[in-house]
Design an enzyme around this catalytic site. Sequence first.
Site, PDB file in Angstrom:
ATOM      1  N   ASP A  19      42.932  31.623  36.852  1.00  0.00           N
ATOM      2  CA  ASP A  19      41.616  31.908  35.760  1.00  0.00           C
ATOM      3  C   ASP A  19      41.030  30.492  35.758  1.00  0.00           C
ATOM      4  O   ASP A  19      41.430  29.616  36.414  1.00  0.00           O
ATOM      5  CB  ASP A  19      42.008  32.706  34.627  1.00  0.00           C
ATOM      6  CG  ASP A  19      40.875  33.348  34.127  1.00  0.00           C
ATOM      7  OD1 ASP A  19      40.249  34.375  34.337  1.00  0.00           O
ATOM      8  OD2 ASP A  19      40.095  32.803  32.838  1.00  0.00           O
ATOM      9  N   LYS A  58      47.318  39.273  30.569  1.00  0.00           N
ATOM     10  CA  LYS A  58      46.337  37.842  30.676  1.00  0.00           C
ATOM     11  C   LYS A  58      47.361  36.792  29.920  1.00  0.00           C
ATOM     12  O   LYS A  58      48.325  37.213  29.289  1.00  0.00           O
ATOM     13  CB  LYS A  58      45.225  37.853  30.095  1.00  0.00           C
ATOM     14  CG  LYS A  58      44.426  37.037  30.465  1.00  0.00           C
ATOM     15  CD  LYS A  58      43.512  37.500  31.828  1.00  0.00           C
ATOM     16  CE  LYS A  58      42.567  36.208  32.245  1.00  0.00           C
ATOM     17  NZ  LYS A  58      42.043  36.847  33.536  1.00  0.00           N
TER      18      LYS A  58
HETATM   19  N1  GLU Z   1      41.623  36.103  36.549  1.00  0.00           N
HETATM   20  C1  GLU Z   1      40.924  37.060  37.381  1.00  0.00           C
HETATM   21  C2  GLU Z   1      40.247  38.074  36.416  1.00  0.00           C
HETATM   22  O1  GLU Z   1      39.766  37.790  35.365  1.00  0.00           O
HETATM   23  C3  GLU Z   1      41.905  37.416  38.337  1.00  0.00           C
HETATM   24  C4  GLU Z   1      43.141  38.155  37.976  1.00  0.00           C
HETATM   25  C5  GLU Z   1      44.361  38.369  38.932  1.00  0.00           C
HETATM   26  O2  GLU Z   1      43.912  38.008  40.283  1.00  0.00           O
HETATM   27  O3  GLU Z   1      45.171  38.990  38.763  1.00  0.00           O
HETATM   28  O4  GLU Z   1      40.091  39.278  36.804  1.00  0.00           O
END
Ligand code: GLU
Length: 452
Positions: A173, A133
Site C-alpha cells: 500500500d 490491513k
Molecule cells: N492495498 C491495496 C488495496 O487497498 C491492495 C491490497 C492487496 O493486494 O492485498 O486494496
Amino acid sequence: MTTSPRALPAPVQSVLDTVHARNPHEPEFLQAVHEVLESIAPVLETHPRFVEDGILERLVEPERQIVFRVPWVDDTGRLQVNRGFRVQFSSVLGPYKGGLRFHSSVNLSIIKFLGFEQVFKNALTGQGIGGAKGGSDFDPHGRSDAEVMRFCQSFMNELYRHLGEHTDVPAGDIGVGAREIGYLFGQYRKITNRHESGMFTGKGVQWGGAEVRTEATGYGAVFFVQEMLGVQGDSLDGKRVAVSGSGNVAVYAIAKAWQMGATPVTASDSSGYVVDDAGIDLEVLRQVKEVERGRIHDYAARRPSARFVEGARPWEVPVDVAIPSATQNELDQADALALVGNGVRAVAEGANMPTTPDAVHALQQAGVLFGPGKAANAGGVATSALEMSQNASRQRWSFGDSEAKLRAIMGGVHDAAFTSAERYGRPGDYVVGANCAGFERVAHAMQAQGVI
Ligand code: GLU
C-alpha cells in the site's frame, strides 16, 4: 467528518451509536462505517434476518487487532521505535487479505478504516479473500535501503506469527512497494524456514510475483471509468484526465489512460501538483518519482509544457475525468464543486476513500458518474488473489492473460455494483450498489457460518 441528514433505521442507528461510543478517537474509521451503514438499509429491508442475527454488530468489530513495538537501529547507531499494526477484520470469505501501509500518518483509525473497506471491496471481487490491513507510522522516505531493510525485518519479527497463506496474506500500500515486500518476505522465509509464496502478494515477478499485479490498481481504475462511461454510450477516447498522486496507482492509471486514447494531464505529491497540457510524460514522471525518489516539481523542471502549482490539488484543472489516487480525504466539497463547474463527467477513486462524504454528495447531485474505491480500485487486490492462485498451483500466467483476467474482473465488479444499485432502487448510484453487493455477500456467509 459529516454525518448524514437522512434518518437511519433504528437498528442501524443503534449500531452506529455503539461504534461511536467504542471508538471515539477514530474519525477515519467512523467515516468509513457511516458510509457503509448509511447505504445498506435496502438490503436490511429485504433480509431482516441480517439484523436479527447481529450481522452489523459483528461486522463493525474486527475479528482481531494486533498492535506491536517495532524497534530498529538507524544508520547513525540510534535506536528508533515505531508502532506496527495488523487489523484482521474478517475471514468469513477467505484468509485475511489487505495491504501494509508505511507512512507517518498511520494510526489505528487509519488502519481500521482501510481494513473495514477491504472487507467489502474484496467481497465485491467475487474471490475467496477476507479483509485486513496493517502497517506502521514508519516513513521510508529519506531512509537508506539498509534502514528500510532493518525496519522491515524487525516488523516481520513480530508479525510473522500472525501470517500464512491460509491465515493472513499482506501486500503493499502507500510506502510499501517492491523493495519493502522483498525484505518482509525474506525475513518471513528466514524465521519460518518455509518458502511459502502465497503468504504475501505483490512479490517480484522473478520470485513468485504475478504479472500485472504492479499495474493492477491503476489499470483497474481506468477500466472501471471505461465501464461507467460505456453505460452512457461514451468512452475515454479523447478525454482529459486529472490524476492525483505519483505512486504506483497514479503511474499506472496514467499509463492506461494514455492507452485508452485519453490524455492524462496531472500528477501530484504532498507538495503540490503538476499540470502538463501536452499530457504527462510517463518516463519523466517515473524517473523523478521511482528512480530518484524526488519531488513532483522536478517533473515540471524537465518539461517545458508543464508547470508546478505549489500547495494545491489538481482538481482545479478543467478535465472530463478525475481519478484521485493519492490518499484519504484528498478531494473535498470545494474540489468537487470546482470539478463540476469545469464539466467533469466521471470520478473514480484510485485511492481508498479519497473523496469526502460532502464531495461525494456534491458530485452525485450534479449527475457526475462516481466510482467508489471499493469498486474502482478493487483491481489491485483482485490481482493479488490471482497471484495467490498462481502460487498455490505453481503456475505463471502471461502478462496478456493476466491483464485480460483483470479487465474481466473489473467488468464483473462494475456490473455487480450497477445491478445492485438498480435492484435496490438507486439506479446509477455506485456507492449504494458497491456497498450493498459487498455487504450481501459477506452477510450471507456470516449467517451460514454461525455466531463466531
Ligand atoms: N492495498 C491495496 C488495496 O487497498 C491492495 C491490497 C492487496 O493486494 O492485498 O486494496
